[in-house]
Design a protein around this motif. Structure first.
Motif, PDB file in Angstrom:
ATOM      1  N   GLN A  53      -9.070   6.808  -3.941  1.00 38.04           N
ATOM      2  CA  GLN A  53      -9.107   7.677  -2.765  1.00 38.04           C
ATOM      3  C   GLN A  53      -9.224   6.854  -1.492  1.00 38.04           C
ATOM      4  OE1 GLN A  53      -8.624  11.145  -2.864  1.00 38.04           O
ATOM      5  NE2 GLN A  53      -8.261  10.657  -0.722  1.00 38.04           N
ATOM      6  N   CYS A  54      -9.984   5.762  -1.531  1.00 36.42           N
ATOM      7  CA  CYS A  54     -10.092   4.882  -0.362  1.00 36.42           C
ATOM      8  C   CYS A  54      -8.728   4.274  -0.017  1.00 36.42           C
ATOM      9  CB  CYS A  54     -11.120   3.778  -0.604  1.00 36.42           C
ATOM     10  SG  CYS A  54     -12.819   4.361  -0.519  1.00 36.42           S
ATOM     11  N   GLN A  55      -7.978   3.879  -1.028  1.00 37.71           N
ATOM     12  CA  GLN A  55      -6.646   3.323  -0.782  1.00 37.71           C
ATOM     13  C   GLN A  55      -5.722   4.372  -0.165  1.00 37.71           C
ATOM     14  OE1 GLN A  55      -5.248   1.524  -4.433  1.00 37.71           O
ATOM     15  NE2 GLN A  55      -6.996   0.149  -4.539  1.00 37.71           N
ATOM     16  N   ILE A  56      -5.796   5.589  -0.659  1.00 40.53           N
ATOM     17  CA  ILE A  56      -4.984   6.678  -0.116  1.00 40.53           C
ATOM     18  C   ILE A  56      -5.392   6.957   1.333  1.00 40.53           C
ATOM     19  CG2 ILE A  56      -4.592   9.179  -0.285  1.00 40.53           C
ATOM     20  CD1 ILE A  56      -4.739   8.778  -3.371  1.00 40.53           C
ATOM     21  N   ASP A  57      -6.688   7.000   1.585  1.00 41.11           N
ATOM     22  CA  ASP A  57      -7.181   7.263   2.937  1.00 41.11           C
ATOM     23  C   ASP A  57      -6.747   6.166   3.915  1.00 41.11           C
ATOM     24  OD1 ASP A  57      -8.353   9.555   1.962  1.00 41.11           O
ATOM     25  OD2 ASP A  57     -10.395   8.718   1.905  1.00 41.11           O
ATOM     26  N   ARG A  58      -6.701   4.919   3.453  1.00 36.19           N
ATOM     27  CA  ARG A  58      -6.231   3.820   4.313  1.00 36.19           C
ATOM     28  C   ARG A  58      -4.787   4.047   4.731  1.00 36.19           C
ATOM     29  NH1 ARG A  58      -9.024   0.458   0.600  1.00 36.19           N
ATOM     30  NH2 ARG A  58     -10.890  -0.371   1.555  1.00 36.19           N
ATOM     31  N   VAL A  59      -3.953   4.405   3.761  1.00 37.44           N
ATOM     32  CA  VAL A  59      -2.534   4.643   4.058  1.00 37.44           C
ATOM     33  C   VAL A  59      -2.402   5.818   5.019  1.00 37.44           C
ATOM     34  CG1 VAL A  59      -0.305   5.352   3.083  1.00 37.44           C
ATOM     35  CG2 VAL A  59      -1.664   3.602   1.933  1.00 37.44           C
ATOM     36  N   ASP A  60      -3.128   6.896   4.772  1.00 34.52           N
ATOM     37  CA  ASP A  60      -3.081   8.053   5.672  1.00 34.52           C
ATOM     38  C   ASP A  60      -3.482   7.655   7.093  1.00 34.52           C
ATOM     39  OD1 ASP A  60      -2.192   9.817   3.713  1.00 34.52           O
ATOM     40  OD2 ASP A  60      -4.220  10.476   3.189  1.00 34.52           O
ATOM     41  N   ALA A  61      -4.511   6.826   7.208  1.00 33.62           N
ATOM     42  CA  ALA A  61      -4.954   6.371   8.525  1.00 33.62           C
ATOM     43  C   ALA A  61      -3.878   5.531   9.203  1.00 33.62           C
ATOM     44  CB  ALA A  61      -6.255   5.573   8.394  1.00 33.62           C
ATOM     45  N   ILE A  80      -2.212   8.623  -6.134  1.00 33.96           N
ATOM     46  CA  ILE A  80      -2.445  10.065  -6.214  1.00 33.96           C
ATOM     47  C   ILE A  80      -2.355  10.527  -7.671  1.00 33.96           C
ATOM     48  CG2 ILE A  80      -1.497  12.342  -5.618  1.00 33.96           C
ATOM     49  CD1 ILE A  80      -0.749  11.141  -2.873  1.00 33.96           C
ATOM     50  N   SER A  81      -1.365  10.026  -8.389  1.00 35.16           N
ATOM     51  CA  SER A  81      -1.214  10.374  -9.812  1.00 35.16           C
ATOM     52  C   SER A  81      -2.411   9.902 -10.627  1.00 35.16           C
ATOM     53  CB  SER A  81       0.066   9.759 -10.380  1.00 35.16           C
ATOM     54  OG  SER A  81       1.196  10.342  -9.794  1.00 35.16           O
ATOM     55  N   LYS A  82      -2.888   8.714 -10.332  1.00 39.15           N
ATOM     56  CA  LYS A  82      -4.046   8.180 -11.052  1.00 39.15           C
ATOM     57  C   LYS A  82      -5.271   9.053 -10.827  1.00 39.15           C
ATOM     58  CE  LYS A  82      -2.351   3.443 -10.907  1.00 39.15           C
ATOM     59  NZ  LYS A  82      -2.505   2.124 -10.261  1.00 39.15           N
ATOM     60  N   ILE A  83      -5.456   9.496  -9.602  1.00 40.85           N
ATOM     61  CA  ILE A  83      -6.593  10.387  -9.318  1.00 40.85           C
ATOM     62  C   ILE A  83      -6.449  11.687 -10.103  1.00 40.85           C
ATOM     63  CG2 ILE A  83      -7.605  11.892  -7.540  1.00 40.85           C
ATOM     64  CD1 ILE A  83      -7.368   9.567  -5.593  1.00 40.85           C
ATOM     65  N   ASN A  84      -5.247  12.238 -10.137  1.00 40.70           N
ATOM     66  CA  ASN A  84      -5.023  13.477 -10.883  1.00 40.70           C
ATOM     67  C   ASN A  84      -5.315  13.293 -12.371  1.00 40.70           C
ATOM     68  OD1 ASN A  84      -4.331  14.915  -8.582  1.00 40.70           O
ATOM     69  ND2 ASN A  84      -2.156  14.490  -8.806  1.00 40.70           N
ATOM     70  N   LEU A  85      -4.902  12.161 -12.935  1.00 40.41           N
ATOM     71  CA  LEU A  85      -5.177  11.887 -14.349  1.00 40.41           C
ATOM     72  C   LEU A  85      -6.674  11.708 -14.599  1.00 40.41           C
ATOM     73  CD1 LEU A  85      -2.199   9.509 -15.192  1.00 40.41           C
ATOM     74  CD2 LEU A  85      -2.552  11.849 -16.016  1.00 40.41           C
ATOM     75  N   LEU A  86      -7.349  11.051 -13.679  1.00 46.81           N
ATOM     76  CA  LEU A  86      -8.806  10.899 -13.804  1.00 46.81           C
ATOM     77  C   LEU A  86      -9.497  12.257 -13.738  1.00 46.81           C
ATOM     78  CD1 LEU A  86      -9.407   7.727 -11.600  1.00 46.81           C
ATOM     79  CD2 LEU A  86      -9.661   7.895 -14.087  1.00 46.81           C
ATOM     80  N   ARG A 124       0.831  -1.212   0.000  1.00 44.33           N
ATOM     81  CA  ARG A 124       0.000   0.000   0.000  1.00 44.33           C
ATOM     82  C   ARG A 124       0.863   1.258   0.000  1.00 44.33           C
ATOM     83  NH1 ARG A 124      -5.328  -1.090   0.852  1.00 44.33           N
ATOM     84  NH2 ARG A 124      -5.852  -3.010   1.914  1.00 44.33           N
ATOM     85  N   LEU A 125       1.939   1.232   0.771  1.00 39.30           N
ATOM     86  CA  LEU A 125       2.848   2.382   0.818  1.00 39.30           C
ATOM     87  C   LEU A 125       3.516   2.614  -0.540  1.00 39.30           C
ATOM     88  CD1 LEU A 125       4.509   1.700   4.278  1.00 39.30           C
ATOM     89  CD2 LEU A 125       2.974   3.600   3.736  1.00 39.30           C
ATOM     90  N   LYS A 126       3.889   1.533  -1.189  1.00 43.24           N
ATOM     91  CA  LYS A 126       4.555   1.651  -2.496  1.00 43.24           C
ATOM     92  C   LYS A 126       3.618   2.215  -3.556  1.00 43.24           C
ATOM     93  CE  LYS A 126       7.889  -2.060  -1.728  1.00 43.24           C
ATOM     94  NZ  LYS A 126       8.277  -3.435  -2.066  1.00 43.24           N
ATOM     95  N   GLU A 127       2.327   1.951  -3.420  1.00 42.92           N
ATOM     96  CA  GLU A 127       1.350   2.400  -4.418  1.00 42.92           C
ATOM     97  C   GLU A 127       0.771   3.787  -4.124  1.00 42.92           C
ATOM     98  OE1 GLU A 127      -1.675  -0.551  -4.642  1.00 42.92           O
ATOM     99  OE2 GLU A 127      -0.347  -2.057  -5.511  1.00 42.92           O
ATOM    100  N   TYR A 128       1.088   4.340  -2.984  1.00 47.94           N
ATOM    101  CA  TYR A 128       0.480   5.592  -2.527  1.00 47.94           C
ATOM    102  C   TYR A 128       0.622   6.715  -3.554  1.00 47.94           C
ATOM    103  CZ  TYR A 128      -0.582   9.460   0.688  1.00 47.94           C
ATOM    104  OH  TYR A 128      -1.126  10.561   1.281  1.00 47.94           O
ATOM    105  N   LYS A 129       1.832   7.009  -3.955  1.00 53.48           N
ATOM    106  CA  LYS A 129       2.059   8.115  -4.905  1.00 53.48           C
ATOM    107  C   LYS A 129       1.426   7.818  -6.259  1.00 53.48           C
ATOM    108  CE  LYS A 129       4.943  11.223  -2.981  1.00 53.48           C
ATOM    109  NZ  LYS A 129       5.528  12.440  -3.394  1.00 53.48           N
ATOM    110  N   ALA A 130       1.504   6.570  -6.699  1.00 51.50           N
ATOM    111  CA  ALA A 130       0.898   6.194  -7.980  1.00 51.50           C
ATOM    112  C   ALA A 130      -0.611   6.410  -7.932  1.00 51.50           C
ATOM    113  CB  ALA A 130       1.218   4.740  -8.322  1.00 51.50           C
TER     114      ALA A 130
END
Length: 160
Positions: free
Chosen positions: A91-99, A14-20, A6-12
Motif C-alpha cells: 500500500q505504501c508503494q501504491i500511495d507513493r505512485v499516486d502521490a 494492487i493485485s498482491k493486496i487483493n490476494l492478501l 514503480r509505475l510498472k509495478e503499480y497494478k501488480a
C-alpha cells in the motif's frame, strides 16, 4: 527505485493486496471455524489403558486435540500478522505512485496511466488520446510528453 519501475509495478501491487485480502479472509474464517461452538462434557471411559500407549480417555484425547488446534490457530495468527505487514508495504508503494501522479497534468497523467498501467503500446495510447482529448498527436509527441512526465515525477521524488 526508479519512478518508471514503480509505475510498472503499480497494478501488480494492487493485485498482491487483493490476494492478501483473500488469504486473510480465508484465515479469519478458519479461526472462526476452529472456535468451539459449545463445550461438551467428556465422559470418562472405564476402559483400562491399552498396551499401545494410546490414550483411551476422552478427556485426554480432547486435551491433545485442543493442543493441536491451539498450535494451528497460533500459526494462523502469525500468518495474519505477516499479511498485515506485506499489505502495508504494498500500500505504501501504491500511495507513493499516486502521490507522484498528482504532480502531473491531465494529458501527462493519461499518457502515463495508459502506457504503464494499461500496458498499451504508444500507437494505441495515441488512439485513446484522440478519443479522450479530441485531437490527434503524433506518437513522438506522446513519447516526449511521457518522458517529460517521468522527469517531473523523478524530480518530485528526488526532492521528497
Amino acid at each position: 527505485m526508479k519512478v518508471e519501475d514503480r509505475l510498472k509495478e503499480y497494478k501488480a501491487n494492487i493485485s498482491k493486496i487483493n490476494l492478501l485480502n483473500v488469504e486473510e479472509k480465508e484465515l479469519l474464517r478458519q479461526l472462526e471455524l476452529n472456535k468451539p461452538s459449545y463445550i461438551t462434557a467428556a465422559h470418562i471411559s472405564d476402559t483400562p489403558p491399552s498396551k499401545t500407549n494410546k490414550f483411551s480417555s476422552q478427556v485426554e484425547n480432547f486435551a491433545i486435540e485442543q493442543e493441536k488446534l491451539d498450535k494451528r490457530n497460533n500459526q494462523i495468527r502469525i500468518r495474519l500478522a505477516e499479511i498485515a505487514e506485506e499489505r502495508f508495504r504494498y500500500q505504501c508503494q501504491i500511495d507513493r505512485v499516486d502521490a507522484l501522479l498528482d504532480c502531473l497534468g491531465a494529458e501527462e497523467r493519461f499518457i502515463v496511466e495508459k502506457f504503464y498501467f494499461d500496458k498499451l503500446k504508444m500507437r494505441y495510447v495515441q488512439e485513446e488520446y484522440k478519443k479522450r482529448f479530441g485531437e490527434y498527436r503524433e506518437t513522438k509527441t506522446l513519447q516526449l510528453i511521457k518522458k517529460n512526465a517521468l522527469q517531473k515525477m523523478q524530480k518530485i521524488k528526488g526532492s521528497a
